[in-house]
Design an enzyme around this catalytic site. Sequence first.
Site, PDB file in Angstrom:
ATOM      1  N   SER A 132       0.790  -1.068  -0.025  1.00  0.00           N
ATOM      2  CA  SER A 132      -0.052   0.011   0.107  1.00  0.00           C
ATOM      3  C   SER A 132       0.814   1.424  -0.025  1.00  0.00           C
ATOM      4  O   SER A 132       1.910   1.364   0.375  1.00  0.00           O
ATOM      5  CB  SER A 132      -0.924  -0.010   1.132  1.00  0.00           C
ATOM      6  N   GLU A 247      -2.219 -14.770   1.406  1.00  0.00           N
ATOM      7  CA  GLU A 247      -2.653 -14.143   2.762  1.00  0.00           C
ATOM      8  C   GLU A 247      -4.109 -14.204   3.021  1.00  0.00           C
ATOM      9  O   GLU A 247      -4.346 -14.426   4.169  1.00  0.00           O
ATOM     10  CB  GLU A 247      -2.511 -12.459   2.545  1.00  0.00           C
ATOM     11  N   SER A 363     -10.351  -2.940   0.636  1.00  0.00           N
ATOM     12  CA  SER A 363     -11.746  -2.497   1.377  1.00  0.00           C
ATOM     13  C   SER A 363     -12.926  -3.496   0.772  1.00  0.00           C
ATOM     14  O   SER A 363     -12.702  -4.083  -0.100  1.00  0.00           O
ATOM     15  CB  SER A 363     -12.125  -0.959   1.089  1.00  0.00           C
ATOM     16  N   GLU A 365     -15.701  -2.541  -0.197  1.00  0.00           N
ATOM     17  CA  GLU A 365     -16.406  -2.268  -1.332  1.00  0.00           C
ATOM     18  C   GLU A 365     -15.503  -2.826  -2.594  1.00  0.00           C
ATOM     19  O   GLU A 365     -16.232  -3.260  -3.577  1.00  0.00           O
ATOM     20  CB  GLU A 365     -16.338  -0.577  -1.170  1.00  0.00           C
TER      21      GLU A 365
END
Length: 380
Positions: A132, A247, A363, A365
């Site tokens: 990220s 993961e 996320s 979404e």
Amino acid sequence: MPDPETPGGLREQARTWLEEALSGEFAHVRGLGGPGREHEGHEERLAWERHLGRAGWTCLGWPRRYGGRAASLEDQVAFHEEYARARAPARVGHIGEGLIGPTLLEFGTDEQKERFLPPIQRGEELWCQGYSEPEAGSDLANVQTRARLEGGTWVVTGQKVWTSLAHVAHWCFVLCRTEEGSQRHRGLSYLLLPMDQPGVVVRPIVQLTGTSEFNEVFFDGARTAAGNVLGAPGDGWRVAMATLGYERGASTLGQQIGFRRELAEVIATAERTGAADDPVLRDRIVRSWLELEIMRLNALSMLRPGPGPEVSIAKLYWSEWHRRLGELAQAVQGKAGLVADGGLNELQRLYLFSRADTIYAGSSEIQRNIIAERTLGLPR
């Protein structure tokens, strides 16, 4: 090293070994660590990690030549269950064993496997995940950290954020852009980079819990050898997606150790406060237990997770479940859960930490979009 083929099998051997180990020198590490509690007893848990490695209880599914024992999935599950039953501490080497280790086994050269896998198994080298960035979270393909080859060295410049355990890691696997002018999924490479060097700065990010498990990491001319690229240069997206599969897939069996412990604490608190007599809260507790069992079965079904939509289903499921558990943890405490008298208790910390579960690592979404488009065939 214990042999699962002897009478009693691996489960009985694991139960006996864990009980003995956690009753002696390492009795003080029982129950330490977990989500929002990674600051607890790090040095003691690191010593425990190395003790596990020496006794042959890490990386059970890996080939024997790299320190594993080629254990079946059933035997690995048995160990995880016994580990949870013994209230053994949260692992400090889970990123190495659960993420980069399987990725190395799939994509690494023989030289890379020989160099990196044994120290992970022995608990000697810890890893963090450099994915990220400030402008590339759920939209990971927008990675802007760059690396260029200078002679026999990759030179890396950029920033990563929300990097779990970077402050204690020896190595980082970094997704970065290595082809000038490339965009989105193309031109990315997956580099293995040492953290202890002048070009790496780690700054902690203080969370709602007051702890700093996450960090931002700055690379300013950080260097790693040309041979420390996993997979081919420019093929980093495929390798990175495989890591996400590990993961979010079967490796969550280890993560569920902490989940079971947290649920047990919620139940004990509900019995102590009388919340268990409330039929609505009792129903929520039963539902949480059932959903955790479903989570375990889903993880077992993902023997060889890949970059497909099934990994998004797994991430969506456990993160939404854990956030609901945090809300339940507050509810069973009653009014006392609203007051932090002298610091957060375990259930308050669970509530605050779990608010981030549906945001980090993709996320909810974004996960729903992936499931809708790639599984259900709905339009973008």
